[in-house]
Every structure is written in structure tokens, then in C-alpha cells.
Motif scaffolding. Sequence first.
Motif, PDB file in Angstrom:
ATOM      1  N   TRP A 141       0.836  -1.213   0.000  1.00 43.60           N
ATOM      2  CA  TRP A 141       0.000   0.000   0.000  1.00 43.60           C
ATOM      3  C   TRP A 141       0.863   1.252   0.000  1.00 43.60           C
ATOM      4  O   TRP A 141       0.592   2.207  -0.744  1.00 43.60           O
ATOM      5  N   PHE A 142       1.901   1.268   0.826  1.00 44.43           N
ATOM      6  CA  PHE A 142       2.740   2.469   0.950  1.00 44.43           C
ATOM      7  C   PHE A 142       3.445   2.768  -0.366  1.00 44.43           C
ATOM      8  O   PHE A 142       3.458   3.924  -0.824  1.00 44.43           O
ATOM      9  N   VAL A 143       4.031   1.753  -0.990  1.00 46.83           N
ATOM     10  CA  VAL A 143       4.736   1.963  -2.263  1.00 46.83           C
ATOM     11  C   VAL A 143       3.760   2.414  -3.341  1.00 46.83           C
ATOM     12  O   VAL A 143       4.016   3.385  -4.077  1.00 46.83           O
ATOM     13  N   ALA A 144       2.601   1.722  -3.444  1.00 46.05           N
ATOM     14  CA  ALA A 144       1.618   2.086  -4.464  1.00 46.05           C
ATOM     15  C   ALA A 144       1.077   3.493  -4.224  1.00 46.05           C
ATOM     16  O   ALA A 144       0.858   4.257  -5.177  1.00 46.05           O
ATOM     17  N   SER A 145       0.871   3.858  -2.949  1.00 45.07           N
ATOM     18  CA  SER A 145       0.323   5.177  -2.629  1.00 45.07           C
ATOM     19  C   SER A 145       1.312   6.294  -2.912  1.00 45.07           C
ATOM     20  O   SER A 145       0.908   7.416  -3.231  1.00 45.07           O
ATOM     21  N   LEU A 146       2.594   6.007  -2.783  1.00 46.22           N
ATOM     22  CA  LEU A 146       3.607   6.992  -3.158  1.00 46.22           C
ATOM     23  C   LEU A 146       3.629   7.192  -4.669  1.00 46.22           C
ATOM     24  O   LEU A 146       3.724   8.320  -5.162  1.00 46.22           O
ATOM     25  N   ILE A 147       3.507   6.098  -5.415  1.00 47.88           N
ATOM     26  CA  ILE A 147       3.597   6.171  -6.868  1.00 47.88           C
ATOM     27  C   ILE A 147       2.373   6.837  -7.481  1.00 47.88           C
ATOM     28  O   ILE A 147       2.494   7.709  -8.356  1.00 47.88           O
ATOM     29  N   ASN A 148       1.162   6.429  -7.024  1.00 48.26           N
ATOM     30  CA  ASN A 148      -0.053   6.968  -7.654  1.00 48.26           C
ATOM     31  C   ASN A 148      -0.575   8.248  -6.993  1.00 48.26           C
ATOM     32  O   ASN A 148      -1.598   8.787  -7.408  1.00 48.26           O
ATOM     33  N   GLY A 149       0.118   8.728  -5.953  1.00 50.59           N
ATOM     34  CA  GLY A 149      -0.262   9.988  -5.324  1.00 50.59           C
ATOM     35  C   GLY A 149      -1.358   9.881  -4.288  1.00 50.59           C
ATOM     36  O   GLY A 149      -1.789  10.897  -3.738  1.00 50.59           O
ATOM     37  N   HIS A 150      -1.805   8.663  -3.991  1.00 48.57           N
ATOM     38  CA  HIS A 150      -2.889   8.478  -3.019  1.00 48.57           C
ATOM     39  C   HIS A 150      -2.496   9.006  -1.636  1.00 48.57           C
ATOM     40  O   HIS A 150      -3.305   9.650  -0.949  1.00 48.57           O
ATOM     41  N   LEU A 151      -1.263   8.773  -1.241  1.00 48.54           N
ATOM     42  CA  LEU A 151      -0.805   9.223   0.069  1.00 48.54           C
ATOM     43  C   LEU A 151      -0.823  10.740   0.164  1.00 48.54           C
ATOM     44  O   LEU A 151      -1.329  11.313   1.144  1.00 48.54           O
ATOM     45  N   ARG A 152      -0.291  11.411  -0.836  1.00 49.87           N
ATOM     46  CA  ARG A 152      -0.243  12.873  -0.836  1.00 49.87           C
ATOM     47  C   ARG A 152      -1.632  13.488  -1.007  1.00 49.87           C
ATOM     48  O   ARG A 152      -1.981  14.448  -0.329  1.00 49.87           O
ATOM     49  N   ARG A 153      -2.429  12.889  -1.882  1.00 50.15           N
ATOM     50  CA  ARG A 153      -3.714  13.477  -2.247  1.00 50.15           C
ATOM     51  C   ARG A 153      -4.818  13.193  -1.227  1.00 50.15           C
ATOM     52  O   ARG A 153      -5.643  14.056  -0.929  1.00 50.15           O
ATOM     53  N   ASP A 154      -4.838  11.972  -0.668  1.00 49.21           N
ATOM     54  CA  ASP A 154      -5.986  11.539   0.118  1.00 49.21           C
ATOM     55  C   ASP A 154      -5.703  11.281   1.593  1.00 49.21           C
ATOM     56  O   ASP A 154      -6.647  11.066   2.357  1.00 49.21           O
TER      57      ASP A 154
END
Length: 279
Positions: A141-154
Motif C-alpha cells: 500500500w505504501f509503495v503504491a500510494s507513493l507512486i499513484n499519489g494516493h498518500l499525498r492526495r488523500d
Amino acid sequence: MFGAPSRERATSQIIKRQSIWTRLTHWVWVICLFFLLLTGLQIFNAHPSLYIGQQSGFEFSNSIFSMGAIRNPDGSISGITTIFGHRFDTTGVFGYSGPEGQERVRGFPAWATIPSYQDLGTGRVVHLFFGWVLVGTMFVWFVASLINGHLRRDIIPTGRDIRSLPSDVAAHARLKFPHTRHYNVLQKLSYGVVLLILFPLIVLTGLSMSPGMNAAWPWLIEIFGGRQTARTIHFITMALLVGFFIVHIAMVLLAGPLNTMRSMITGKYRIDPETEEGK
């Protein structure tokens, strides 16, 4: 309710709100946390007490929470839960429970543990298995969220989000839940606390109770102030996650379960037309 579609529904828009990675990890976490909770209570039942410090035992007075039973003057048995020295009668639920005529002394009741009978070995094996699955899913989840912007955006609130906190709290208090493209600030704060604080904390405190990890990383248990303190933090973190889950389910039901569940299954989410502008 069953008449012609309203103008809002006719002009509302369905968007792709959740990525495949968010959806997959979400449901894996649901399964993991279910088994971790019930096997964790099984493990807790082997010694249903919590302490602060490195050690525990009869010569110590550092217990802050315990479940047990006492025999009353009339010969009956009562379940007792003790919290910071205050005793509560919890007969039938905590301390002493079971079908009528088959009651036994145990911390949490049989229906709340996996296995339902006392089996510490099986509880530990299942608990560790799903614990490592949880860790692996967190990494994905952490790697995917960094790549697709989910962590920053949501997940991470912006300054604009923080400024909107009072109005968002007021809207929730009035049970108004607008369907927008992005998470509101309360969602960001709650998901951020769970994903970036509670999940890592429960993993690290769990690892600190492992003799193997103590040998490899002796500093880990020192960070938490001793094995018993780590166990207590682990238990409290579990209780906080259960509380989050209850509130989360309530919010899903209040905000529209069909729309919300669809977003976590297919990724598609219906947003309100008046909220799309400027988003």
C-alpha cells in the motif's frame, strides 16, 4: 423516493475514486484485522492482565487491567474486571462466561476468540501468519500510494483541509455527508492516524514481544519501556483500531452504503454535482 430521478441524481457524475491497489489492500486488511483481533484475544486469555514496565508477577503492583473471577460467600462465582484498581462485576461476559451450567474462568468469552476453546499454540500461529500478511500489505500500500499519489492526495491533510476542519465537523454533527471527489479533512485525519501511526505501532509493539526480535533488535523493546509496557500498548492500539472500525462502519451507513461500498469494490463513486466545482 421511488418516483422520477431528481435533478441532482440526473446530473451527478460517477468517477473512478479508488485505485485497484487501494481496494485490494483495504480488503486484505479487513481479513487480517479480523483474524488478528480474535486470535489476539485468544493469546490474551492465556494471561488476561496488562502491566506497565519490564516485568510482572506476584511481587509487583504494576497491573493496570485484568480479568478474572472470585468465589462469593454463597459459593457462586463472579467474573471481575479490574481497571486501575477499580473492580467491576462482568459475570457472563468478561472473567467468567459460557453456556449455562458450563461456565468457566476466562478473560474474553469463547465467541470472541479463535479458536473458541483455549489453545494458545494455534492462536499464536494464526496470529503471526496474519500479522506478516498485514506487514506485507502495508508495504504494498505504501509503495503504491507513493507512486499513484494516493498518500499525498488523500491521506496527508493540506493547509486548506485544516482550515475547513470546523465546518467539516459541523456538517458531520448535522449528519450531512457530501459526496465529493476527494476525502474530507476528517477522513484524511482518521485514515492518516490509522495507516501512519496505529498500524506501524501495533506491528512494532508486536515485534518487541518476540524473543527473536529482542535478540536482533534489543533497542526496540527499550523504546516501549519494557516487554509488559509494549504488550499493554499493543492491546490499547488494538482497542483503538476496533473503535475506528465501529465509527468507520457507522459513517459508511450514514453516508450511503451502496455508493461507498461500490467505490471499495469497483472503484466507481457517485459525487454530488454541486461539489465538483473547484475540486
